[in-house]
Design a protein around this motif. Structure first.
Motif, PDB file in Angstrom:
ATOM      1  N   CYS A  25       0.834  -1.197   0.000  1.00  0.00           N
ATOM      2  CA  CYS A  25       0.000   0.000   0.000  1.00  0.00           C
ATOM      3  C   CYS A  25       0.873   1.254   0.000  1.00  0.00           C
ATOM      4  CB  CYS A  25      -0.925   0.010   1.215  1.00  0.00           C
ATOM      5  SG  CYS A  25      -0.063   0.048   2.811  1.00  0.00           S
TER       6      CYS A  25
ATOM      7  N   GLY B 118       1.389  -3.848   3.804  1.00  0.00           N
ATOM      8  CA  GLY B 118       0.006  -3.642   4.162  1.00  0.00           C
ATOM      9  C   GLY B 118      -0.477  -4.676   5.166  1.00  0.00           C
TER      10      GLY B 118
ATOM     11  N   ARG C 234      -3.300  -1.550   4.376  1.00  0.00           N
ATOM     12  CA  ARG C 234      -3.326  -0.131   4.700  1.00  0.00           C
ATOM     13  C   ARG C 234      -4.198   0.101   5.919  1.00  0.00           C
ATOM     14  NH1 ARG C 234      -5.246   5.034   3.701  1.00  0.00           N
ATOM     15  NH2 ARG C 234      -3.749   6.457   2.713  1.00  0.00           N
TER      16      ARG C 234
END
Length: 311
Positions: A16, A27, A29
């Motif tokens: 991310c 990630g 995120r």
């Protein structure tokens, strides 16, 4: 695939980005609209070949989101001038900064790639003058280049080591100064095999070097990965057979678990200390909080507390 216990095929890192950054982080995120912890670092923080790196394990232990700002092959240079990273870290309840090796940063002797800090770009006139017999166009990576220089002229190599240590301290102080909230310096030793030429990880970052930057952090946490964790090798890691040798040089799940456990213990200690300062009904550590600067060492499951200036 080379894996054990997880039963997975190819590992999804959930890569991310944050803000306008061109960097790809581990990630998934995390949302930034509620209190969170940020962890900044290189390969160990990213957790290559590991399903749940220490940032994810820390999140499970402390109960609030942990933003993994780990970046593959990153050195300090990646983060110092990366506005998006600094913004995320500045908004964190707590930031953990991994002590990355000193070999992968630009200095008076050579320049590295701004995002892939392990990539050697060019030598300075000073370095060429010290090693006139060396063809620097033959190098793509800092580790290879430094290994050749040490073999070529071991008597001169301390000059380069000294420069890198000074540059590392300067860059770490700059990074710390750009993150206004509470900060922990995480020093992990024993998680990966020592470089046969350049020495133990983080490369060139000795205790004397750490002591030089300790005052700009709220805490220093030293984690020495146990021999039992190292013996686990690649158990629980996910990787193609073609990358088995690379995976073997990375910390495995057992090492990540020990790091997470040590960090969680420290975070809980900081939360208790903050409640005592503010009152029992206040929340845990907040950005801008003032914790006494102390150093913690964790080795093989034991912890000790000492002042940051202790040897």
């Amino acid at each position: 695939m080379g894996y054990a216990d997880t039963g997975l095929g190819a590992l999804d890192y959930g890569t991310c980005r944050y803000g306008a950054s061109r960097l790809a982080f581990r990630g998934p995120r995390r949302a930034l609209d509620s209190p969170y912890c940020a962890v900044v670092g290189g390969n160990e923080t990213y957790g290559k070949y590991v399903e749940n790196p220490f940032a994810a394990r820390l999140e499970a232990r402390i109960g609030w989101p942990v933003v993994n700002l780990g970046c593959v092959n990153a050195g300090v240079d990646v983060f110092v001038n990366e506005a998006a990273v600094l913004e995320v870290a500045a908004g964190a309840r707590l930031s953990v900064i991994q002590a990355m090796g000193a070999q992968n940063l630009s200095n008076r002797f050579y320049v590295v790639h701004p995002r892939r800090n392990d990539r050697f770009l060019r030598a300075s006139a000073m370095l060429k003058a010290l090693f006139p017999q060396v063809d620097f166009t033959a190098f793509s990576f800092t580790g290879h280049m430094l290994g050749v220089l040490k073999a070529e002229a071991p008597a001169l190599f301390p000059l380069i080591e000294g420069e890198l240590r000074i540059a590392w301290q300067s860059r770490m102080r700059t990074l710390a100064s750009r993150i206004p909230g509470p900060k922990v310096l995480l020093v992990v030793r024993g998680a990966v095999a020592d470089d046969p030429v350049l020495g133990p990880s983080p490369v060139f970052v000795t205790e004397e070097v750490i002591a030089g930057v300790a005052p700009v952090f709220d805490r220093v946490l030293r984690v020495t990965v146990s021999a039992a964790a190292r013996r686990q090798g690649t158990v629980g890691m996910v990787f193609p057979e073609s990358e088995a040798q690379v995976a073997a040089a990375m910390p495995g799940p057992a090492a990540h678990e020990e790091i997470a456990r040590a960090l969680a213990s420290l975070v809980n200690d900081l939360a208790v200390a903050t409640r005592k300062q503010k009152g029992p009904h206040d929340a845990g550590p907040q950005a801008g909080g003032g914790w006494n600067n102390q150093s913690f060492s964790i080795s093989s499951g034991t912890a000790s507390k000492r002042s940051a200036t202790s040897p």
